[in-house]
Design a protein around this motif. Structure first.
Motif, short mmCIF file in Angstrom:
data_model
loop_
_atom_site.label_atom_id
_atom_site.label_comp_id
_atom_site.label_asym_id
_atom_site.label_seq_id
_atom_site.Cartn_x
_atom_site.Cartn_y
_atom_site.Cartn_z
N PRO A 166 0.84 -1.21 0.00
CA PRO A 166 0.00 0.00 0.00
C PRO A 166 0.87 1.26 0.00
CG PRO A 166 -0.79 -1.58 1.62
CD PRO A 166 0.51 -2.11 1.11
N ASN A 168 2.26 5.15 0.67
CA ASN A 168 2.40 5.94 1.90
C ASN A 168 1.18 6.83 2.13
OD1 ASN A 168 4.84 4.79 2.55
ND2 ASN A 168 6.04 6.36 1.52
N ASP A 169 0.55 7.28 1.05
CA ASP A 169 -0.70 8.03 1.21
C ASP A 169 -1.76 7.18 1.90
OD1 ASP A 169 0.13 10.40 0.15
OD2 ASP A 169 -0.82 10.13 -1.81
N LEU A 171 -1.18 4.64 3.91
CA LEU A 171 -0.81 4.47 5.33
C LEU A 171 -1.26 5.69 6.13
CD1 LEU A 171 2.87 3.13 5.08
CD2 LEU A 171 0.76 1.81 5.41
N GLU A 172 -1.01 6.85 5.56
CA GLU A 172 -1.39 8.07 6.27
C GLU A 172 -2.91 8.15 6.43
OE1 GLU A 172 0.54 11.48 4.55
OE2 GLU A 172 -0.31 12.83 6.06
N ARG B 296 2.98 12.98 11.26
CA ARG B 296 2.18 11.80 10.91
C ARG B 296 2.84 10.97 9.80
NH1 ARG B 296 -3.31 11.02 11.90
NH2 ARG B 296 -3.80 13.23 12.07
N ARG B 297 3.23 11.67 8.72
CA ARG B 297 3.79 10.96 7.58
C ARG B 297 5.04 10.16 7.98
NH1 ARG B 297 1.64 10.58 2.36
NH2 ARG B 297 3.26 9.82 0.97
N VAL B 300 4.04 7.04 10.15
CA VAL B 300 3.40 5.91 9.47
C VAL B 300 4.41 5.17 8.60
CG1 VAL B 300 1.07 6.88 9.56
CG2 VAL B 300 2.45 7.24 7.49
N GLU B 301 5.33 5.92 8.01
CA GLU B 301 6.35 5.26 7.18
C GLU B 301 7.29 4.44 8.06
OE1 GLU B 301 8.18 8.21 4.67
OE2 GLU B 301 6.26 8.80 3.80
N ALA B 304 5.64 1.23 9.14
CA ALA B 304 5.58 0.20 8.09
C ALA B 304 6.98 -0.26 7.70
CB ALA B 304 4.83 0.76 6.88
N ARG B 306 9.42 1.57 6.55
CA ARG B 306 9.89 2.21 5.32
C ARG B 306 10.86 3.36 5.56
NH1 ARG B 306 4.17 2.20 1.97
NH2 ARG B 306 3.94 -0.06 1.98
#
Lengths: 262, 413
Positions: A166, A168-169, A171-172, B296-297, B300-301, B304, B306
Motif C-alpha cells: 500500500p 504511503n498516502d 498508510l497516512e 504523521r507521515r 506511518v512510514e 511500516a 519504510r
C-alpha cells in the motif's frame, strides 16, 4: 463507483462539517456506510447496487486524507445523527441502510433513532455490540497494514484492493481513520452499551451478513444483531473475511439486491 | 545550579532472551517475567540509592514513571515521592513527572502532590508529562485527546492548588462539580513545575508560555540548542527573557574509579536491546492522534518499516561521541560535562547514573563520586558560567506570578 465516475462526487455541509459523498444510479435510495479503514477508491459492491438503486456513499468525516473531521464529534451515535441530517438535507425520507463493519454500527444507530425511516437494514460484519465470546480486534495494537490485512481471508483479495505494498498516502489515510476511531469509539472499544435494547424498535426487514472467516468482529455480534432486530435474517458468506463488500462484492451485491427486492 | 540524581529503576532481572523471542519488551511483553522477589529487592536498593544521594550532598532526586515494561519499575512516581518525603531531610523531590492525561481525576493528583509537599516540608518539584504512547494504551486512556487532557488537567491541578474552594470545574475532559481539597501545597503560590521532554515542539512551546523550566531529556547538544531557540523565542513573545533558570538537562553519566569499568557499565544504558524504552511496535509508542499531525507521515512510514525512527536511534559509540552518554572517572567526566554546560547553559542538571544490570555496589560508587567529586566541580563551573537554578534565580513559579513581564518585542516596535 468512485474510480470510474468522479462526476458523481459531491459535497454538502452537515452540522458545520463538509461531507463528501458519491451518488450514483436511480431507484429507491440506498445509503452505504463504509468501514473504519476508510472508503476505498473502487467500490464494486456499490457500483453493482447502483444499477437498480439511487446509491449514496458518504466518506465519514475525518476518515482519510482530505476529509475534514468534526472536532466536536465524540461518539458513533453523533456520526449517526449527522447522517440523519445528511439524508434529511437531501430530501430523502426513507432509505435502505447498508452498513459495512464499523459502518454497520453507524447504520444500526441510525435505524434505532428513527425506525420509521428505515426501508430495509443491512448490517455486514457490523461492530457496535459487545461480543459474548471473543473481542472486536483492537487496531491500537497492530500495524496499519496488519489491521487492513485482517479484514480479508484471502491475502490476494487485500492485494487487489490496496496493492501488495500500500502507498504511503494509504498508510497516512489509515492513521487518520484510526485517530478518528479513537476519538469516537475508544471506550468501550467499538461497541455501545446502550444500542442492543434500542434495536427492538427497528421493525423494518433486516439482513445481517457475516463473513464466515471474519477475523475482526466475532460471529456472536451478528447473532446478537439477528436476535435483537425483530424482523432479521442472518446470512453467512462462506470463504470470506470481515470486509465482505471488498472480498466478495458480487456475492454481497446479489444477497442485498435479492433482499431489497423481496 | 540544581544538581540531581536519576535512575529509571530498571527491572534488570527479566529474562532478556524472552524479550528477544517475543520481539518486544514493552506493553504486551508478558508480566509473567516480572519476579516480585527480585522486584522487592530492587525497590529497596533504589531506595538505598536515593538516601545515599542525599547523604553525599546531591540537591535533588528525579523521579518518573512508566508502565508495562521492564525498563522502568516505577508504576506510580508519587509512591517513591511519598516515601522520600518522609525519609529524607534536604533533597528536593523532583517529579519528572506525573503523566497528567493518565489521571482520571486530577484533583486527586493535586491532593497527593499537596500531601507530598507538606510531608516533605516544601521540597516538592511537581513536573508534568504527557506520558509516552504506550502509557496511554497501558492505562486505557485515549491517545487522541492526550494533549487536550494534559493541558486541562494541568489547569485543574493548579486551580485546586491556588483557588479557595469549593469551586466548580467544567472542562471538556474533566468535570468536577465540587473542588475543595483539604490538602493544599505548603509552597506558595504552588510547587515549582518543570516539564521534561524530547521531541514535541508543542510541549516546548507550552512550557515556555507557562514560564516553566523545560528539561531536555538526553538530547544531543545540537538538538538541545534548537530546543532553547524555540523556548527563547516563545519566551520573548510572552514578555520575558529565558535564561539558565528555564533550562534543565538530563544526561546519562556513569562514574567509576576506573575508566574501563565505567565504560563497561555505561554500555548498560543500551541494555534494552539498544532502545532505552525497550523494543516496541511503533504504533504502541506513537498511537494515532498522540503525536503532532506534522509528524504523521514520518511515523506511518516508520511503522511500516519504510524509514528510520523519526525519534532517532544511534549506537553506543555514537552516543559517547555525541556526549549523550558520558562515562569515566571524575577527572574525565567533568571536562565533558563542562562542555555541555558551556554550550547549552542549563541551570538544572540531572545525571542518570546507571541502568540495566549495573550492580548495586557500582551504582553506590557512582552516586558517591557524583556527590563528592563531580557535583562539587560542576558547582564551581556553574558559578563561573553564571548558571543559576530557578531557586537561586528566585524565578517566578509561572508566568501568572511574574512581575517582570515586558510588552512583546514585536508589539513594542
Amino acid at each position: 463507483m468512485a474510480g470510474g465516475c468522479d462526476e458523481y462526487w459531491r459535497e454538502v455541509s452537515v452540522a458545520g462539517v463538509p461531507v463528501r459523498y458519491c451518488r450514483c444510479g436511480a431507484g429507491s435510495p440506498v445509503l452505504i456506510l463504509h468501514h473504519d479503514i476508510g472508503c476505498p477508491d473502487r467500490a464494486p459492491f456499490a457500483e453493482a447496487l447502483s444499477v437498480n438503486h439511487d446509491v449514496l456513499m458518504p466518506v465519514h468525516p475525518g476518515f482519510g486524507l482530505g476529509s475534514e473531521r468534526a472536532e466536536w464529534m465524540r461518539s458513533v451515535r453523533d456520526l449517526a445523527v449527522l447522517y440523519r441530517g445528511l439524508l434529511a438535507g437531501l430530501g430523502i425520507g426513507r432509505a435502505t441502510l447498508v452498513g459495512l463493519g464499523f459502518g454497520g454500527w453507524v447504520a444500526a444507530e441510525m435505524a434505532s433513532m428513527a425506525p420509521a425511516d428505515v426501508d430495509r437494514l443491512v448490517l455486514v460484519g457490523a461492530m457496535g455490540l459487545q461480543p459474548r465470546e471473543g473481542f472486536i480486534l483492537d487496531q491500537a495494537l497492530v500495524g496499519y497494514i496488519d489491521y487492513a490485512e485482517a479484514f480479508f481471508k484471502d491475502p490476494a483479495a487485500f492485494d487487489a484492493v490496496y496493492g501488495r505494498e500500500p502507498t504511503n498516502d494509504q498508510l497516512e489515510a489509515w492513521d487518520i481513520c484510526r485517530e478518528m476511531c479513537f476519538r469516537i469509539a475508544w471506550k468501550p472499544y467499538m461497541y455501545s452499551q446502550t444500542l442492543a435494547p434500542l434495536l427492538g424498535s427497528v421493525t423494518a426487514p433486516a439482513l445481517v451478513v457475516h463473513g464466515a472467516d471474519d477475523g475482526v468482529v466475532p460471529a456472536d455480534c451478528a447473532a446478537q444483531y439477528a436476535a435483537a432486530l425483530p424482523n432479521a435474517r442472518l446470512e453467512t458468506v462462506a470463504d470470506c473475511g470481515h470486509a465482505v463488500a471488498l472480498e466478495r462484492p458480487e456475492a454481497l451485491a446479489r444477497l442485498v439486491q435479492d433482499f431489497i427486492g423481496e | 545550579m540544581h544538581l540531581m540524581y536519576f535512575t529509571e529503576q530498571p527491572m534488570s532481572t527479566y529474562p532478556a532472551d524472552k524479550g528477544l523471542e517475543f520481539g518486544a519488551t514493552a506493553l504486551m511483553f508478558s508480566n509473567r517475567y516480572f519476579d516480585p522477589v527480585d522486584g522487592s529487592r530492587l525497590y529497596n536498593e533504589f531506595l538505598e540509592q536515593y538516601l545515599y544521594a542525599e547523604e553525599v550532598g546531591i540537591d535533588g532526586i528525579m523521579l518518573n514513571e512508566h508502565h508495562n515494561a521492564p525498563f522502568c519499575m516505577q508504576a506510580k512516581a508519587n509512591i517513591f515521592a511519598a516515601i522520600l518525603a518522609g525519609m529524607t531531610e534536604k533533597v528536593k523531590i523532583v517529579m519528572l513527572g506525573n503523566p497528567l492525561p493518565l489521571a482520571e481525576n486530577p484533583v486527586r493528583l493535586a491532593e497527593e502532590l499537596a500531601m507530598i509537599d507538606m510531608i516533605s516540608r516544601g521540597r516538592l518539584v511537581s513536573g508534568f508529562v504527557r506520558g509516552g504512547g504506550q502509557e496511554q494504551l497501558a492505562a486505557g486512556v485515549n491517545p487522541a485527546y492526550n494533549r487536550e487532557r494534559f493541558e486541562e488537567a494541568h489547569d485543574l491541578v493548579v486551580r485546586a492548588w491556588t483557588e479557595t474552594g469549593p469551586f466548580r470545574f467544567e472542562g471538556r475532559h474533566y468535570q468536577n462539580r465540587v473542588v475543595n481539597p483539604w490538602a493544599v501545597p505548603l509552597q506558595k503560590p504552588y510547587p515549582r513545575v518543570w516539564v521534561p521532554g524530547v521531541i514535541s515542539r508543542e510541549t516546548i512551546v507550552w512550557a515556555a508560555e507557562q514560564r516553566y523550566p523545560y528539561i531536555a531529556l538526553n538530547t544531543s547538544i545540537a538538538d538541545t540548542k534548537k530546543i532553547w531557540q524555540t523556548y527563547d523565542d516563545v519566551a520573548l513573545e510572552a514578555g520575558y527573557e529565558a535564561g539558565p533558570e528555564n533550562r534543565g538537562y538530563l544526561i546519562q553519566v556513569h562514574v567509576s574509579d576506573n575508566e574501563e569499568k565505567a565504560i563497561e557499565n555505561a554500555r548498560q544504558f543500551r541494555w534494552m536491546q539498544g532502545e532505552f524504552t525497550g523494543l516496541a511496535h511503533p504504533v504502541w509508542s506513537t498511537p494515532s492522534g498522540y503525536s503532532s499531525p506534522r509528524n504523521r507521515r514520518a511515523f506511518v512510514e516508520f511503522a511500516a518499516g519504510r524509514r528510520a525512527n523519526p525519534r532517532g536511534q544511534t549506537s553506543f559509540e555514537q552516543q559517547m561521541e555525541d556526549l549523550r552518554i558520558i562515562a569515566g572517572t571524575p577527572d574525565t567526566v567533568v571536562p565533558k560535562l563542562r562542555r555541555i554546560l558551556e554550550e547549552t547553559r542549563p541551570g538544572i542538571l540531572a545525571l542518570w547514573g546507571n541502568d540495566g544490570t549495573v550492580s548495586q555496589e557500582d551504582s553506590m560508587t557512582c552516586i558517591r563520586m557524583i556527590g563528592t567529586e563531580v557535583f562539587p566541580a560542576i558547582r564551581e563551573i556553574a558559578k563561573e558560567l553564571d548558571l543559576k537554578s530557578p531557586f537561586e534565580a528566585e524565578a517566578p513559579v509561572s508566568i501568572r506570578y511574574s512581575t517582570d513581564l515586558k510588552a512583546p518585542a514585536a508589539a513594542a516596535e
